[in-house]
Write a protein that holds these residues in place. Structure first.
Motif, PDB file in Angstrom:
ATOM      1  N   ASP A 241       2.701  34.413  50.853  1.00 38.03           N
ATOM      2  CA  ASP A 241       3.836  34.945  51.609  1.00 38.03           C
ATOM      3  C   ASP A 241       4.213  33.860  52.611  1.00 38.03           C
ATOM      4  O   ASP A 241       3.856  33.905  53.784  1.00 38.03           O
ATOM      5  N   GLY A 244       5.711  34.735  55.859  1.00 38.88           N
ATOM      6  CA  GLY A 244       5.134  35.913  56.485  1.00 38.88           C
ATOM      7  C   GLY A 244       4.173  35.539  57.601  1.00 38.88           C
ATOM      8  O   GLY A 244       3.860  34.362  57.812  1.00 38.88           O
ATOM      9  N   SER A 245       3.684  36.548  58.309  1.00 36.54           N
ATOM     10  CA  SER A 245       2.814  36.282  59.455  1.00 36.54           C
ATOM     11  C   SER A 245       1.533  37.110  59.446  1.00 36.54           C
ATOM     12  O   SER A 245       0.734  37.010  60.374  1.00 36.54           O
ATOM     13  N   SER A 246       1.318  37.945  58.403  1.00 30.91           N
ATOM     14  CA  SER A 246       0.137  38.809  58.414  1.00 30.91           C
ATOM     15  C   SER A 246      -1.154  38.021  58.226  1.00 30.91           C
ATOM     16  O   SER A 246      -2.202  38.403  58.727  1.00 30.91           O
ATOM     17  N   GLN A 247      -1.076  36.903  57.470  1.00 30.40           N
ATOM     18  CA  GLN A 247      -2.210  35.999  57.294  1.00 30.40           C
ATOM     19  C   GLN A 247      -1.669  34.569  57.331  1.00 30.40           C
ATOM     20  O   GLN A 247      -0.468  34.355  57.478  1.00 30.40           O
ATOM     21  N   GLU A 267      -0.761  41.807  47.404  1.00 26.84           N
ATOM     22  CA  GLU A 267      -2.193  42.099  47.472  1.00 26.84           C
ATOM     23  C   GLU A 267      -2.858  41.958  46.099  1.00 26.84           C
ATOM     24  O   GLU A 267      -2.624  42.753  45.199  1.00 26.84           O
TER      25      GLU A 267
END
Length: 318
Positions: A241, A244-247, A267
Motif C-alpha cells: 500500500d 498508505g500509512s497503516s504500516q 491483507e
C-alpha cells in the motif's frame, strides 16, 4: 537446475508511461536513455488523478491498450508511476502478469493463484510461460527515481564485497519465512557474506546487497548503506500500500537506497508463499538474474503483491 541464460535485455522490456503525469513522462524518458530501451518499446497511456486502485473494468481497458502495442519479443513491462498500484485487492504488477484474481477479494487469507514462473530457470517468461513480468518504477520524486535508475545501472559494472542480512524478529507472526533463510557463511566466488540475526533492527551496516526481515515498520533505515542493485523487503501485510500509512510502505526501502522491493496491497495473512522466498531470491540473483526476474521467481503466490524498483539491475551477471 540449470543457470538462467543471459537474462532480460533492454530490448525485451516495454516502458509504460502515463502521459497525464509529468513525472512519469520525465522519468520514463530518463530510464529509456539510461538503459537504451528502443523507442518503439514505449507505450503511452492516460491515467488521470493518480488513483491508488483501479477496478476490474478500468484495469481491463488499460491492459488491453498496453498489450495491443507489444510485440512477441517483449518479456517484461515497467510501469513508470507510483499510483495506481492496486487492482481491486491485487497488486497491479501481479494482475498484469498473471491476470486479475478477484476471488481473493472475498477471501484475502486464502491461497493465491500459483505463479508458473516460481523458481523457473528459463530466460524468456513470455515465450516460455505466456507471462510478461511487471514492475513499478515509482515517480513521486523525479530526483529519487533518477537516483534509483542510476543505482540499477551502476549495479552492472562491479561486484562489490557485500552482505545479505536475514532478520528473525520479535514480531513472531512475521517470521513465517525464517525457515527459508539461507545458511550463514561466505560465498567467496560472489564476495558475499550471509548473516542471520535475531534482531528487530539492523543499523550502521554499509555493505547491504540483501535485507529481508519481518516487521510492520523497519527502523533505522537512515543509518544503512545499500549497494547498487540491493534488494530489500519486509514480510508484513501492507507494504505494497505504497501511499498508505497503516504500516511501512515499500517505498521507504527505495528511498533508503535499495534498488528493488516488494510488498502486498491487501491483507495476505502470513503465508510465506505470498512473499519473496529468501533462498530462491538469493540463488537466482547470484546466478545473474535481473532484479525483476529474481523477485518474480521468488514469490509462489504473488497476486496480492506489487514489485517495485529498477528491473534490469543485475550485479551478479557476468
Amino acid at each position: 537446475m540449470v543457470a538462467p541464460a543471459a537474462g532480460l535485455k533492454p530490448a525485451q522490456l516495454a516502458l509504460v508511461i502515463n502521459d497525464d503525469e509529468p513525472n512519469s513522462v520525465e522519468v520514463g524518458e530518463y530510464y529509456r536513455q539510461a538503459r537504451n530501451v528502443p523507442a518503439e518499446n514505449v507505450v503511452h497511456v492516460r491515467l488521470p488523478d493518480h488513483p491508488r486502485k483501479l477496478d476490474a473494468a478500468q484495469f481491463r481497458q488499460l491492459k488491453e491498450h498496453i498489450d495491443a502495442r507489444l510485440g512477441p519479443h517483449i518479456q517484461a513491462v515497467l510501469m513508470v508511476w507510483t499510483a495506481p498500484y492496486a487492482v481491486e485487492c491485487n497488486g497491479i504488477t501481479a494482475a498484469y502478469t498473471l491476470g486479475l484474481d478477484s476471488s481473493l477479494c472475498g477471501a484475502p487469507c486464502g491461497p493465491g493463484k500459483p505463479n508458473p514462473y516460481f523458481n523457473a530457470a528459463g530466460p524468456q517468461p513470455y515465450t516460455e510461460h505466456g507471462l510478461r513480468l511487471a514492475m513499478l518504477l515509482p515517480t513521486d520524486s523525479v530526483d529519487g527515481a533518477k537516483a534509483l535508475i542510476d543505482r540499477g545501472v551502476a549495479a552492472g559494472f562491479s561486484m562489490p564485497a557485500a552482505s545479505a542480512y536475514y532478520l528473525t524478529t520479535s514480531e513472531t507472526a512475521r517470521n513465517s519465512r525464517a525457515p527459508f533463510f539461507p545458511r550463514a557463511g561466505t560465498l567467496p566466488a560472489r564476495k558475499l557474506t550471509i548473516k542471520r540475526l535475531s534482531a528487530d533492527v539492523l543499523e550502521n551496516e554499509k555493505d547491504i546487497m540483501i535485507y529481508q526481515t519481518g516487521m510492520a515498520r523497519v527502523a533505522r533505515l537512515d543509518t544503512l548503506g545499500f549497494l547498487p542493485g540491493a534488494l530489500a523487503d519486509s514480510l508484513t501485510s501492507f507494504g505494497g500500500d505504497l501511499l498508505g500509512s497503516s504500516q511501512m510502505s515499500s517505498l521507504r526501502w527505495l528511498e533508503a537506497g535499495a534498488t528493488a522491493s516488494y510488498g502486498t496491497v491487501s491483507e495476505p495473512c502470513n503465508y510465506w508463499q505470498k512473499f519473496p522466498q529468501p533462498t530462491v531470491l538469493l540463488s537466482h540473483y547470484l546466478r545473474g538474474a535481473s532484479a525483476i526476474e529474481a523477485y518474480w521467481r521468488s514469490v509462489a503466490w504473488p497476486a496480492q503483491g506489487v514489485f517495485i524498483g529498477e528491473p534490469l539491475a543485475a550485479p551478479y551477471r557476468r
